[in-house]
Write an enzyme that holds these catalytic residues in place. Structure first.
Site, mmCIF file in Angstrom:
data_model
loop_
_atom_site.group_PDB
_atom_site.id
_atom_site.type_symbol
_atom_site.label_atom_id
_atom_site.label_comp_id
_atom_site.label_asym_id
_atom_site.label_seq_id
_atom_site.Cartn_x
_atom_site.Cartn_y
_atom_site.Cartn_z
ATOM 1 N N HIS A 111 -5.778 11.000 1.318
ATOM 2 C CA HIS A 111 -6.375 12.182 2.227
ATOM 3 C C HIS A 111 -7.255 11.431 3.177
ATOM 4 O O HIS A 111 -8.054 10.533 2.684
ATOM 5 C CB HIS A 111 -6.862 13.354 1.542
ATOM 6 N N ASP A 167 -0.428 18.389 -1.815
ATOM 7 C CA ASP A 167 1.223 18.510 -2.033
ATOM 8 C C ASP A 167 1.450 17.957 -3.398
ATOM 9 O O ASP A 167 2.562 17.840 -3.400
ATOM 10 C CB ASP A 167 1.683 17.652 -0.932
HETATM 11 C C1 SDX Z 1 -1.808 17.246 3.942
HETATM 12 O O1 SDX Z 1 -5.439 16.602 7.174
HETATM 13 C C2 SDX Z 1 -5.385 17.393 6.518
HETATM 14 O O2 SDX Z 1 -6.120 18.310 6.103
HETATM 15 C C3 SDX Z 1 -3.791 17.731 5.725
HETATM 16 C C4 SDX Z 1 -3.654 18.779 4.528
HETATM 17 C C5 SDX Z 1 -3.866 19.936 4.923
HETATM 18 O O3 SDX Z 1 -4.162 20.982 4.306
HETATM 19 O O4 SDX Z 1 -3.425 20.445 6.088
HETATM 20 O O5 SDX Z 1 -4.623 18.582 3.336
HETATM 21 C C6 SDX Z 1 -2.169 18.714 3.806
HETATM 22 O O6 SDX Z 1 -1.293 16.692 5.048
HETATM 23 C C7 SDX Z 1 -1.776 16.254 2.692
HETATM 24 C C8 SDX Z 1 -1.356 15.030 2.706
HETATM 25 C C9 SDX Z 1 0.179 14.915 2.431
HETATM 26 N N1 SDX Z 1 0.590 13.634 2.822
HETATM 27 C C10 SDX Z 1 0.988 12.633 1.609
HETATM 28 O O7 SDX Z 1 0.692 13.157 0.390
HETATM 29 C C11 SDX Z 1 1.764 11.347 2.129
HETATM 30 C C12 SDX Z 1 0.999 10.086 1.391
HETATM 31 N N2 SDX Z 1 -0.450 10.152 1.716
HETATM 32 C C13 SDX Z 1 -0.719 9.326 2.922
HETATM 33 O O8 SDX Z 1 0.308 8.480 3.807
HETATM 34 C C14 SDX Z 1 -2.057 9.550 3.457
HETATM 35 O O9 SDX Z 1 -2.949 9.317 2.413
HETATM 36 C C15 SDX Z 1 -2.430 10.339 4.358
HETATM 37 C C16 SDX Z 1 -1.363 10.597 5.483
HETATM 38 C C17 SDX Z 1 -2.513 11.586 3.723
HETATM 39 C C18 SDX Z 1 -3.877 9.890 5.019
HETATM 40 O O10 SDX Z 1 -3.528 8.898 6.033
HETATM 41 P P1 SDX Z 1 -4.869 8.125 6.654
HETATM 42 O O11 SDX Z 1 -6.063 8.754 6.577
HETATM 43 O O12 SDX Z 1 -4.471 7.638 7.929
HETATM 44 O O13 SDX Z 1 -4.845 6.798 5.444
HETATM 45 P P2 SDX Z 1 -4.107 5.467 5.538
HETATM 46 O O14 SDX Z 1 -2.570 5.928 5.511
HETATM 47 O O15 SDX Z 1 -4.625 4.717 6.776
HETATM 48 O O16 SDX Z 1 -4.599 4.979 4.193
HETATM 49 C C19 SDX Z 1 -5.812 4.304 4.060
HETATM 50 C C20 SDX Z 1 -5.886 3.377 3.035
HETATM 51 C C21 SDX Z 1 -4.829 2.144 3.027
HETATM 52 O O17 SDX Z 1 -5.015 1.273 2.329
HETATM 53 P P3 SDX Z 1 -5.836 -0.177 3.340
HETATM 54 O O18 SDX Z 1 -4.554 -0.504 4.281
HETATM 55 O O19 SDX Z 1 -6.844 0.120 3.887
HETATM 56 O O20 SDX Z 1 -6.158 -1.129 2.034
HETATM 57 O O21 SDX Z 1 -5.476 3.977 1.830
HETATM 58 C C22 SDX Z 1 -4.160 3.649 1.272
HETATM 59 C C23 SDX Z 1 -3.531 2.783 2.212
HETATM 60 O O22 SDX Z 1 -2.674 1.868 1.894
HETATM 61 N N3 SDX Z 1 -3.304 4.671 0.876
HETATM 62 C C24 SDX Z 1 -2.400 4.898 0.348
HETATM 63 C C25 SDX Z 1 -1.927 6.305 0.180
HETATM 64 N N4 SDX Z 1 -2.672 6.902 0.785
HETATM 65 C C26 SDX Z 1 -3.743 5.989 1.391
HETATM 66 N N5 SDX Z 1 -1.566 3.849 -0.471
HETATM 67 C C27 SDX Z 1 -0.593 4.463 -0.988
HETATM 68 N N6 SDX Z 1 -0.230 5.580 -1.128
HETATM 69 C C28 SDX Z 1 -0.900 6.568 -0.595
HETATM 70 N N7 SDX Z 1 -0.506 7.928 -0.725
#
Ligand code: SDX
Length: 467
Positions: free
Chosen positions: A346, A402
């Site tokens: 998140h 989710d």
């Molecule tokens: C919702 O914003 C809100 O409030 C949203 C929400 C709402 O109520 O409205 O809470 C609802 O959208 C929940 C999120 C649902 N999405 C997912 O579950 C998809 C998987 N998650 C992600 O792709 C990610 O965590 C996000 C999109 C939710 C957040 O993205 P960010 O803040 O841009 O984070 P990032 O992708 O840049 O990741 C940061 C780091 C990375 O590592 P580094 O490159 O820094 O080493 O964290 C890692 C990522 O690799 N990471 C993950 C991960 N989430 C973050 N690695 C593997 N799997 C993941 N799910």
């Protein structure tokens, strides 16, 4: 409250206590009294850290794992309130009195009829569309039923308006599995029709928010029915918002337990800070486009798998894992390919998402003894343990809202493609509350991009480009 619904409340209260204990080391934030613009902030990619506006609607604290609507903690709201009351709270800023609550609940129940919108929507091949695409279309069509946004100068005198469901022209469409079907929606009573004609309004009023909250549930349920090859059902005004939503999808009046579970899900999803779909709605509204189009943009943004669309993807992922049984090997491959694991991570939470704290144990309780859900829940638990083991301490990657919501919906017999529409049916409360709030002090959104292209390129002659 019967024994089973009390169990749900107990699960929520237990989750609240765990959240309190596990984050007690984090300092509490201070209240922000006044904001003096312009504010200074550091902005990262994806507008991370950017401040879009002030808001009193809701608050998320990623370190404490707090989610607050209008000052009230999400755990208290889930334990003691209901979705209609939460909508009133988000839109009006305070909890309703008993009289205000009854009036608001009755108004929402009355606004469930969206016959003209359904007739228009059924003209599209919605059985072939993803329900989120159909829902976005339906939301935009609702403005034709409830507003004069496109015909201001020809706006009729209110008394002469013909109710949108005055006729009952049979409509032809082809739901899945049938070559020909006729939809016909029941006419409302004369009193209801007259009231409906008085409800026509500008497309930016609080009435529009009521129409959207009530009507989107009817649209989502109708879309779900068509996808099941069934006829849409009329709403039942005697049922609560949650119970009626389930009834319109399944054709069966839910048990008190099912109603309570859906109600809790609706409460948990209603608002969440400046998330992508809320921001999308605000951007559209800030141009003074109407609230139906703004909410349509919210639906569109929510659909993506990085946002609300993740809940549907989670179930497919769990099904795949349940089949292979190799959680560790699967995670290794995913991470090596730099794929994201759906339902984890998140932008804001660096503690466990409070909504997942409720939805996880809820899924566990509901999955028990259900052969199509229990194995998926077990795999989900393994996956969570594995991800927390690898990332929990260091990167603070926890399950988000989710991850477990789909298992809860699946336990209620709902198809995966409806998971994200259900998110939207709840989040419309937050979208509308924030849009109406923002419009009080509107300024069009207009950020900048950093141009990293070139200057002064010479325009090539046609010959140089082979013309
Ligand atoms: C919702 O914003 C809100 O409030 C949203 C929400 C709402 O109520 O409205 O809470 C609802 O959208 C929940 C999120 C649902 N999405 C997912 O579950 C998809 C998987 N998650 C992600 O792709 C990610 O965590 C996000 C999109 C939710 C957040 O993205 P960010 O803040 O841009 O984070 P990032 O992708 O840049 O990741 C940061 C780091 C990375 O590592 P580094 O490159 O820094 O080493 O964290 C890692 C990522 O690799 N990471 C993950 C991960 N989430 C973050 N690695 C593997 N799997 C993941 N799910």
């Amino acid at each position: 409250m019967d024994h089973q619904t009390q169990t749900i409340t107990d699960i929520i209260l237990k989750a609240a206590e765990r959240a309190r204990v596990e984050t007690s080391n984090e300092p509490e934030p201070g209240l922000t009294k006044r904001v003096k613009w312009p504010v200074t902030c550091t902005v990262g990619p994806g507008l991370e850290g950017a401040i879009a506006c002030e808001s009193r609607v809701g608050y998320v604290n990623g370190a404490k794992g707090w989610l607050i609507y209008r000052g009230y903690d999400i755990f208290d709201l889930a334990a003691h309130s209901n979705f209609e009351e939460v909508c009133y709270l988000l839109l009006h800023g305070s909890l309703p009195t008993a009289d205000e609550f009854r009036a608001f609940r009755d108004r929402l129940a009355e606004y469930r009829w969206v016959n003209k919108t359904l007739r228009m929507l059924m003209g599209f091949p919605i059985e072939e569309m993803h329900p989120m695409a159909a829902l976005r279309l339906g939301v935009n069509l609702m403005r034709q039923e409830f507003t004069y946004a496109d015909s201001r100068e020809r706006r009729p005198v209110k008394g002469n308006i013909i109710g949108s469901d005055e006729d009952s022209i049979p409509m032809e469409t082809k739901p899945r599995g049938e070559t020909h079907a006729i939809y016909e929606f029941k006419r409302r009573s004369r009193a209801r029709r007259l009231r409906a004609s008085q409800q026509m309004d500008d497309a930016g009023s609080i009435q529009s928010a009521y129409h959207l909250i009530a009507g989107m549930a009817t649209l989502a349920a109708a879309i779900s029915r068509v996808h099941q090859g069934l006829m849409p059902l009329d709403p039942d005004p005697e049922l609560s918002h949650a119970a009626n939503l389930l009834y319109m999808m399944t054709g069966r009046r839910p048990t008190p337990l099912e109603e309570r579970v859906m109600d809790v899900c609706l409460i948990l999803h209603a608002d969440h800070g400046m998330n992508a779909s809320t921001f999308a709605s605000l951007v559209v509204a800030s141009t003074l486009a109407d609230i139906y189009l703004a909410v349509g943009s919210g639906v569109a943004a929510l659909q993506g798998p990085l946002h609300g669309g993740a809940n549907e993807q989670v179930i497919y992922m769990l099904e795949e894992l349940a089949e292979t049984g190799d959680v560790t090997g699967w995670i290794g491959k995913k991470l090596a390919a730099k794929d994201r694991i759906m339902g984890f991570g998140h932008r804001v939470y660096k503690a466990y998402d409070p909504r997942a704290r409720v939805l996880g144990p809820l899924a566990e309780a509901l999955a028990r003894g259900k052969p199509d859900v229990e194995p998926l829940f077990r795999v989900a638990q393994q996956l969570e343990a594995e991800v927390l083991n690898r990332f929990g301490n260091e990167k603070k990657i926890f399950p988000n809202v989710d991850f477990y919501s789909g298992l809860v919906y699946r336990s209620l017999g709902i198809e995966p493609e409806m998971f994200t529409p259900l998110f939207a049916v709840s989040r419309v409360a937050g979208w509308t509350a924030r849009v109406l709030e923002y419009l009080h002090n509107n300024r069009i959104f207009r950020p900048r991009a950093i141009y990293v292209g070139e200057f002064h390129k010479e325009f090539p002659s046609p010959a140089e480009r082979g013309f």
